[in-house]
Design an enzyme around this catalytic site. Structure first.
Site, PDB file in Angstrom:
ATOM      1  N   SER A 147      -8.619  -0.507  -4.690  1.00 34.09           N
ATOM      2  CA  SER A 147      -8.866  -0.120  -3.306  1.00 34.09           C
ATOM      3  C   SER A 147     -10.378  -0.115  -3.056  1.00 34.09           C
ATOM      4  O   SER A 147     -11.023  -1.141  -3.224  1.00 34.09           O
ATOM      5  CB  SER A 147      -8.217   1.230  -3.001  1.00 34.09           C
ATOM      6  OG  SER A 147      -7.998   1.369  -1.607  1.00 34.09           O
TER       7      SER A 147
ATOM      8  N   LYS B 298       0.875  -1.178   0.000  1.00 29.17           N
ATOM      9  CA  LYS B 298       0.000   0.000   0.000  1.00 29.17           C
ATOM     10  C   LYS B 298       0.909   1.224   0.000  1.00 29.17           C
ATOM     11  O   LYS B 298       1.326   1.724   1.043  1.00 29.17           O
ATOM     12  CB  LYS B 298      -0.914  -0.003   1.218  1.00 29.17           C
ATOM     13  CG  LYS B 298      -2.070   1.001   1.115  1.00 29.17           C
ATOM     14  CD  LYS B 298      -3.077   0.593   0.063  1.00 29.17           C
ATOM     15  CE  LYS B 298      -4.280   1.515   0.047  1.00 29.17           C
ATOM     16  NZ  LYS B 298      -5.270   1.139  -0.973  1.00 29.17           N
TER      17      LYS B 298
END
Length: 573
Positions: free
Chosen positions: A375, A168
């Site tokens: 996401s 991430k």
């Protein structure tokens, strides 16, 4: 007094025009719109741009229309995105396979700029023309990612972010000074996958070995004459010469151009051809199309954070659309088009719930992914009956990031004093003027663990995988659609047209069953007060929906759009 001869001439002319051969056109100079924007400002700004559904529908209709003889598409250096280019390639290939002439022409494939994806799109056409003064910037695929940690330190800003997990990378932009091993691995694979797709498409379209295409990419940008010699374009010609050659190619008399053939934009053709067949029939079963474009936020769809940056996905609007489609007995299946980098976790969860409820109501939900569905954009897709993506779609990013820039030192350097009073131990927890306390940092990490575990669990449930299997592919990593398909995060590779066909099939509908957009709100409905929270006007876009000004920072790269936000410019073009 009306001249009878004039009337006859007018009728004859009308008949000739109705029966004349057609050359369909698409102008991609300004790109293409995914669908009807949620807010009136975006709708007004995009009035003259072609819409994806019109293009796909027009090309599909033109395949069987004997009047349609050819397709000419103007392609330039505009940013389409790799997945959108693949969407158009699929439609053009089917049109070409029906025996129609397809021609791509460009003034230049990149004038001192990138031209790889526009040219990749062009290679599906039978002929490629380029203006003699043009260049072919088939330079390959690259990804540049800035790191601001050192610069922020120099001005007294301390980035304080936490993430789940090592892939991430939104926080890395602010926390690191260079690539971490995981960040470099992920970015390298994205570029490699996109490059493989481009090379394979160009090689197949131009009848060249893939190794030769790679050599030409390393030699680019190429002058027009060099591109012609290499077999990458068929002819160097100006617009008038291109159109003259097309008219000559479709003529019924050999050697004589067909000057009677009429030009018609595909969008216009789709809206006017076979109108009687497309008039609404209230009792006819249909597929619902729900479109979500842009960052995901709580509330209504509308403008994204800054003017000119397109639409946002409001959880209220999308949820209302799903409820309306589920309640409509005529709707037998739902296609959810997602083109989003994510955003709010809470808003994503609201939409996730409506997808689940639609499936429980017995209506298949097919997700069609656009350029980006990552996401939060993947979160809302996870429970679908089937997920369809293009090989070049950017998806995954199953992870979470949260934090803030701490500007206390910057204020001191600027000589700005700050007074504060508070009632509550954590009243200033999210204020950028001070750092998190140890207790607050513990709460931040508790939040991250909860969101990540929930995300992984819901993907595991929706994809019929174990949490451990999902975690191995998750950890914040972004995948191309091709790589996601290999790993079971995507079910099928294809575009919107394919997803609509799948929905019809799963619902047992005819192959030409109509598609209805939800929610459909007329201009008059927008003005009247809603009767309740389930009224179709309750979640329509606000006229002033520019988005909160605080999200301006998100457009600059700060992940303030929500913990499930893929920040930055994620587009392969």
């Amino acid at each position: 007094m009306v001249d009878a001869g004039s009337v006859v001439d007018l009728l004859k002319d009308a008949r000739d025009r109705r029966n004349a051969a057609l050359i369909l056109e698409i102008d991609l100079t300004d790109g293409i719109m995914e669908g009807q924007p949620a807010d009136p400002v975006s709708a007004l700004l995009g009035m003259r741009r072609p819409h994806l559904r019109d293009v796909l529908g027009g090309l599909r209709r033109g395949r069987t229309d004997p009047r349609v003889r050819a397709l000419i598409v103007k392609i330039g250096g505009q940013r389409l995105g790799l997945a959108m280019a693949q969407e158009l390639r699929d439609a053009v290939r089917a049109f070409r396979d029906s025996g129609k002439l397809t021609v791509a022409w460009a003034e230049s494939f990149g004038e001192v700029s990138r031209g790889t994806v526009p040219y990749y799109l062009a290679t599906v056409f039978e002929r490629i023309y380029m203006q003699p003064s043009g260049d072919l910037a088939l330079t390959g695929v690259a990804l540049e990612e800035p790191f601001f940690n050192e610069a922020l330190g120099k001005i007294g800003v301390t980035p304080r972010f936490a993430k789940r997990h090592e892939y991430k990378t939104a926080a890395n932009t602010f926390m690191e000074r260079a690539y971490t091993p995981e960040h470099e691995e992920m970015s390298g694979r994205l570029v490699a996958s996109a490059g493989e797709q481009v090379v394979a498409g160009v090689a197949a379209g131009r009848g060249l070995p893939e190794e030769r295409v790679r050599e030409l990419i390393d030699q680019a940008p190429l002058l027009g004459a060099e591109a012609l010699e290499a077999g990458l374009v068929d002819k160097l010609a100006y617009r008038d010469e291109v159109y003259a050659e097309v008219r000559k190619a479709i003529a019924t008399e050999p050697g004589e151009p067909d000057e009677t053939a009429r030009l018609r934009y595909v969008s216009r053709y789709n809206r006017t051809s076979g109108l009687a067949k497309r008039l609404p029939r209230p009792q006819q079963d249909a597929v619902a199309l729900i479109q979500g474009q842009g960052p995901i936020k709580v509330g209504r769809s509308g403008r994204s954070a800054m003017p000119g940056q397109g639409s946002s996905i409001g959880s209220d609007t999308i949820a209302a659309a799903f409820r309306a489609a589920v309640k409509d007995d005529r709707v037998k299946a739902i296609v959810f088009r997602v083109d989003s980098p994510g955003g709010s976790y809470v808003a994503s969860d609201t939409i996730w719930r409506e997808v689940v409820l639609a499936r429980r109501a017995g209506k298949p939900v097919i997700v069609s992914m656009g350029n980006v569905a990552a996401s939060g954009g993947y979160f809302v897709a996870a429970p679908a009956t089937m997920i369809v993506a293009q090989p070049g779609t950017l998806t995954g990013s199953i992870g979470v990031v949260v934090g803030k820039p701490v500007i206390g030192d910057l204020l001191d350097r600027l000589g700005i004093g700050l007074g504060s009073v508070e009632n509550g131990a954590h009243a200033r927890m999210f204020a950028p003027t001070r750092d998190f306390t140890e207790e607050e940092w513990t709460r931040v990490n508790t939040f991250l663990d909860r969101v990540y575990d929930d995300f992984v669990g819901k993907v595991a449930e929706g994809r019929d995988l174990s949490p451990e299997q999902v975690d191995a592919m998750a950890r914040g990593r972004v995948w191309t659609g091709a790589d996601a398909h290999e790993r079971g995060l995507v079910d099928e590779l294809g575009g919107l047209g394919f997803a609509l066909d799948v929905a019809r099939k799963k619902a047992g509908l005819a192959t030409d069953a109509p598609v209805r957009t939800y929610p459909h709100v007329s201009p008059l409905d927008r003005l009247r007060p809603a009767d309740s929270s389930e009224d179709r006007t309750a979640a329509s876009a606000r006229l002033d929906a520019w988005g909160p000004m605080s999200t301006t920072a998100a457009r600059m790269g700060l992940p303030l759009g929500g913990p499930l936000m893929l920040t930055g410019n994620w587009s392969i073009d």
